[in-house]
Motif scaffolding. Structure first.
Motif, PDB file in Angstrom:
ATOM      1  N   ALA A  11       0.831  -1.207   0.000  1.00 46.41           N
ATOM      2  CA  ALA A  11       0.000   0.000   0.000  1.00 46.41           C
ATOM      3  C   ALA A  11       0.862   1.252   0.000  1.00 46.41           C
ATOM      4  CB  ALA A  11      -0.927  -0.004   1.215  1.00 46.41           C
ATOM      5  N   ASP A  12       1.969   1.210   0.726  1.00 47.39           N
ATOM      6  CA  ASP A  12       2.869   2.371   0.757  1.00 47.39           C
ATOM      7  C   ASP A  12       3.632   2.523  -0.548  1.00 47.39           C
ATOM      8  OD1 ASP A  12       2.069   2.920   3.340  1.00 47.39           O
ATOM      9  OD2 ASP A  12       3.736   1.838   4.271  1.00 47.39           O
ATOM     10  N   ARG A  13       3.932   1.403  -1.158  1.00 49.35           N
ATOM     11  CA  ARG A  13       4.706   1.409  -2.409  1.00 49.35           C
ATOM     12  C   ARG A  13       3.843   1.812  -3.601  1.00 49.35           C
ATOM     13  NH1 ARG A  13       7.830  -4.094  -4.370  1.00 49.35           N
ATOM     14  NH2 ARG A  13       8.224  -3.538  -6.554  1.00 49.35           N
ATOM     15  N   LEU A  40      -7.881  -3.311  -0.121  1.00 54.82           N
ATOM     16  CA  LEU A  40      -7.278  -2.912   1.152  1.00 54.82           C
ATOM     17  C   LEU A  40      -8.355  -2.597   2.192  1.00 54.82           C
ATOM     18  CD1 LEU A  40      -4.432  -0.572  -0.155  1.00 54.82           C
ATOM     19  CD2 LEU A  40      -4.140  -2.839   0.873  1.00 54.82           C
ATOM     20  N   ALA A  41      -9.409  -1.919   1.768  1.00 57.12           N
ATOM     21  CA  ALA A  41     -10.467  -1.530   2.696  1.00 57.12           C
ATOM     22  C   ALA A  41     -11.196  -2.733   3.273  1.00 57.12           C
ATOM     23  CB  ALA A  41     -11.455  -0.598   1.998  1.00 57.12           C
ATOM     24  N   ALA A  42     -11.162  -3.848   2.560  1.00 56.37           N
ATOM     25  CA  ALA A  42     -11.863  -5.037   3.034  1.00 56.37           C
ATOM     26  C   ALA A  42     -11.048  -5.852   4.030  1.00 56.37           C
ATOM     27  CB  ALA A  42     -12.229  -5.925   1.844  1.00 56.37           C
ATOM     28  N   ARG A  43      -9.761  -5.546   4.174  1.00 56.54           N
ATOM     29  CA  ARG A  43      -8.924  -6.311   5.095  1.00 56.54           C
ATOM     30  C   ARG A  43      -9.161  -5.875   6.532  1.00 56.54           C
ATOM     31  NH1 ARG A  43      -4.889  -9.742   2.870  1.00 56.54           N
ATOM     32  NH2 ARG A  43      -4.078  -9.827   4.998  1.00 56.54           N
ATOM     33  N   LEU A  73      -3.640   3.458   8.087  1.00 51.33           N
ATOM     34  CA  LEU A  73      -3.987   3.101   6.718  1.00 51.33           C
ATOM     35  C   LEU A  73      -5.499   3.156   6.516  1.00 51.33           C
ATOM     36  CD1 LEU A  73      -2.759   2.402   4.065  1.00 51.33           C
ATOM     37  CD2 LEU A  73      -2.674  -0.004   4.735  1.00 51.33           C
ATOM     38  N   TYR A  74      -6.270   2.710   7.517  1.00 46.68           N
ATOM     39  CA  TYR A  74      -7.727   2.833   7.421  1.00 46.68           C
ATOM     40  C   TYR A  74      -8.130   4.302   7.349  1.00 46.68           C
ATOM     41  CZ  TYR A  74      -8.149  -2.131   8.647  1.00 46.68           C
ATOM     42  OH  TYR A  74      -8.071  -3.497   8.647  1.00 46.68           O
ATOM     43  N   SER A 104     -16.035  -2.875   7.447  1.00 43.53           N
ATOM     44  CA  SER A 104     -14.943  -3.580   8.118  1.00 43.53           C
ATOM     45  C   SER A 104     -15.101  -3.585   9.635  1.00 43.53           C
ATOM     46  CB  SER A 104     -13.602  -2.933   7.752  1.00 43.53           C
ATOM     47  OG  SER A 104     -12.554  -3.526   8.494  1.00 43.53           O
ATOM     48  N   PRO A 105     -15.051  -4.754  10.255  1.00 49.06           N
ATOM     49  CA  PRO A 105     -15.110  -4.809  11.727  1.00 49.06           C
ATOM     50  C   PRO A 105     -13.827  -4.309  12.384  1.00 49.06           C
ATOM     51  CG  PRO A 105     -14.741  -6.997  10.825  1.00 49.06           C
ATOM     52  CD  PRO A 105     -14.999  -6.095   9.654  1.00 49.06           C
ATOM     53  N   ALA A 106     -12.799  -3.997  11.561  1.00 50.32           N
ATOM     54  CA  ALA A 106     -11.506  -3.586  12.117  1.00 50.32           C
ATOM     55  C   ALA A 106     -11.417  -2.082  12.364  1.00 50.32           C
ATOM     56  CB  ALA A 106     -10.382  -4.007  11.178  1.00 50.32           C
ATOM     57  N   ILE A 107     -12.340  -1.297  11.832  1.00 54.30           N
ATOM     58  CA  ILE A 107     -12.230   0.152  12.028  1.00 54.30           C
ATOM     59  C   ILE A 107     -12.664   0.515  13.444  1.00 54.30           C
ATOM     60  CG2 ILE A 107     -12.513   0.665   9.583  1.00 54.30           C
ATOM     61  CD1 ILE A 107     -15.403   1.407  10.116  1.00 54.30           C
TER      62      ILE A 107
END
Length: 500
Positions: free
Chosen positions: A240-242, A251-254, A261-262, A280-283
């Motif tokens: 993502a950085d590269r 990426l948003a689904a991870r 990054l989110y 995403s449950p990660a946010i």
């Protein structure tokens, strides 16, 4: 096709001797329906095995395992897929002249090592790609260096692929360059596929391209690796950085990325990316609150389904977002105190949402059943435990707006269903609920027969009078005919009359 025979083949009340007659006279289509029955004897299973599709179904279900000689390829594949096959069958199929057969074999689990080796060297790339998608970690790692990019794409989807290999596929580092792809296999390069291609035999995806670097397949490999949960998070972050802005939807689904990054993804100009992020449950809560103000297409609606949504945000979303009568995860996990708070809201949309719960305490359920708003009442009306008196009061006060919901209540009585069926003008959605309700009476079902959609369910209802069921065997709608023939209340005499 004899729709009456297909219905009869599924009839749970079919006499055993009539089942034997159906099996003896069946064609391939009817045999497949008969193979779905759970009451088949060993002799009947063996008789149905003369049809390939029926045998394959029976094999997948573990009901057909004994053979005097090797089964036909389709049947052997079904048995191998279900784990009932023999190694020697796999060896025979690996040499089958049909690439389609070998491709199906490649998807079977626990293949003998020599068969896996043979398939990994298959001259048809579709066979190798299928193997790569399901292979064990060691085989997947070997196939990651395959000269064809399509095989590498399949390896990138395989969750058994080792993390370092997935990281290499994501960047292309430490891997020898692919020598071919599906584009340059068939087109002179450089080539970009016309999205409006009119060639009837063309199987390339719109925009597929190759200039020697196999760019469209490489792009897809990256997508698959990013979607693969086995790809290490640090490799994803480095990518993502590269390559900022590339594959942001994936990426948003991870769920394993750092917060920063989110936060960056929340500023993506594409609403679909932000909507994906809202799922995403990660946010964290801060990002949830920020997305709650995002008016991008579908962002707020999808955020409403977030399992960790703060209740005050849910209240705001319910006021301005079209969520509809559905059980949201945050509502489903609400404590009794939280549910009571939601039910006391001045916003009827929020009360409607909590009314979707089917495990509410009796007091809270009954309080919602006295709500003044019809959409809240329609939401609570199917809740088990509501008294017949209260259900009648709902219909009396709101009529057609709640009739279908009341008819869907599992505790609705036969007399109430009859009254709902007699409403004028008829409420078609209510008739469709009545037609499949276990408490429906013959009188109510007769009315249901007046609606084309309700008629299909009513024809299979065992409370329908036998004479009416027999009449429906001649209906113009094949679905009605099939449902009537499958009705366990169909008289045996009528059953025998249908079978040649």
């Amino acid at each position: 096709m004899r729709h009456d025979l297909h219905g009869l083949a599924a009839n749970p009340a079919l006499p055993a001797d009539l089942l034997d007659r159906l099996i003896a006279t069946a064609d391939s289509d009817l045999a497949e329906v008969l193979a779905r029955r759970s009451d088949l004897t060993g002799t009947q299973v063996a008789a149905l095995a003369r049809f390939e599709r029926a045998a394959a179904r029976l094999g997948r279900e573990g009901r057909l395992t004994e053979f005097d000689q090797p089964p036909r390829p389709r049947v052997a594949l079904a048995l191998l897929e279900a784990g009932f096959g023999r190694p020697e069958w796999a060896r025979v199929l690996a040499a089958d002249p049909s690439a389609r057969t070998r491709e199906q074999l490649a998807a079977c689990p626990a293949l003998p090592p020599d068969v896996t080796h043979t398939l990994a060297s298959d001259p048809d790339v579709t066979v190798v790609a299928e193997l790569a998608q399901w292979a064990t970690s060691d085989v997947a790692a070997q196939l990651a260096t395959h000269p064809h990019a399509e095989v590498r794409r399949a390896v990138a989807t395989n969750e058994a692929t080792p993390g370092p290999v997935l990281a290499a596929l994501l960047t292309g580092d430490r891997l020898p360059p692919a020598r071919s792809c599906v584009v340059c296999d068939q087109e002179a390069i450089p080539f970009v596929h016309d999205p409006n291609c009119q060639r009837p035999d063309c199987a390339l995806m719109p925009g597929a391209a190759c200039d020697g670097s196999h760019e469209s397949t490489v792009y897809t490999i990256q997508q698959m690796a990013l979607r693969n949960p086995a790809t290490p998070a640090d490799a994803v972050v480095a990518f993502a950085d590269r390559c900022p802005g590339l594959h942001n939807g994936e990426l948003a689904a991870r769920t394993d990325l750092p917060r920063r990054l989110y936060a960056e993804l929340a500023g993506d100009p594409v609403p679909l990316v932000r909507a994906q992020l809202a799922d995403s449950p990660a946010i964290d809560e801060n990002l949830i609150r920020a997305l709650a103000f995002d008016r991008g297409h579908d962002v707020q609606r999808r955020l409403a389904h977030h399992p960790h949504l703060p209740l005050d945000i849910l209240a705001d979303l319910a006021a301005g977002t079209r969520i509809g009568p559905t059980l949201l995860p945050r509502i489903a996990s609400a404590t009794t105190a939280e549910a009571e708070e939601l039910a006391a809201s001045a916003n009827p949309n929020l009360r409607m949402l909590v009314a979707q719960r089917r495990d509410l305490p009796a007091g809270l359920r009954d309080a919602l059943a006295r709500d003044a708003d019809a959409k809240v009442l329609a939401s609570i009306a199917p809740h088990p435990g509501l008294s017949e008196t209260r259900l009648r009061e709902l219909v009396a006060a709101h009529g057609a707006r709640v009739s279908a919901a009341v008819a869907a209540n599992p505790d609705a009585t036969a007399s109430l269903l009859e009254e709902l069926a007699r409403q004028r003008p008829p409420v078609l959605k209510a008739l469709r609920e009545i037609a499949r309700h276990p408490h429906a009476t013959a009188a109510a079902l007769h009315t249901c027969l007046t609606d084309s959609r309700a008629r299909r369910s009513a024809a299979g209802h065992p409370a329908l009078p036998p004479a009416t069921i027999v009449e429906l065997l001649d209906d113009q709608d094949w679905q009605v005919v099939q449902a009537a023939a499958a009705n366990p209340a169909l008289p045996h005499a009528a059953m025998y009359g249908l079978v040649p």
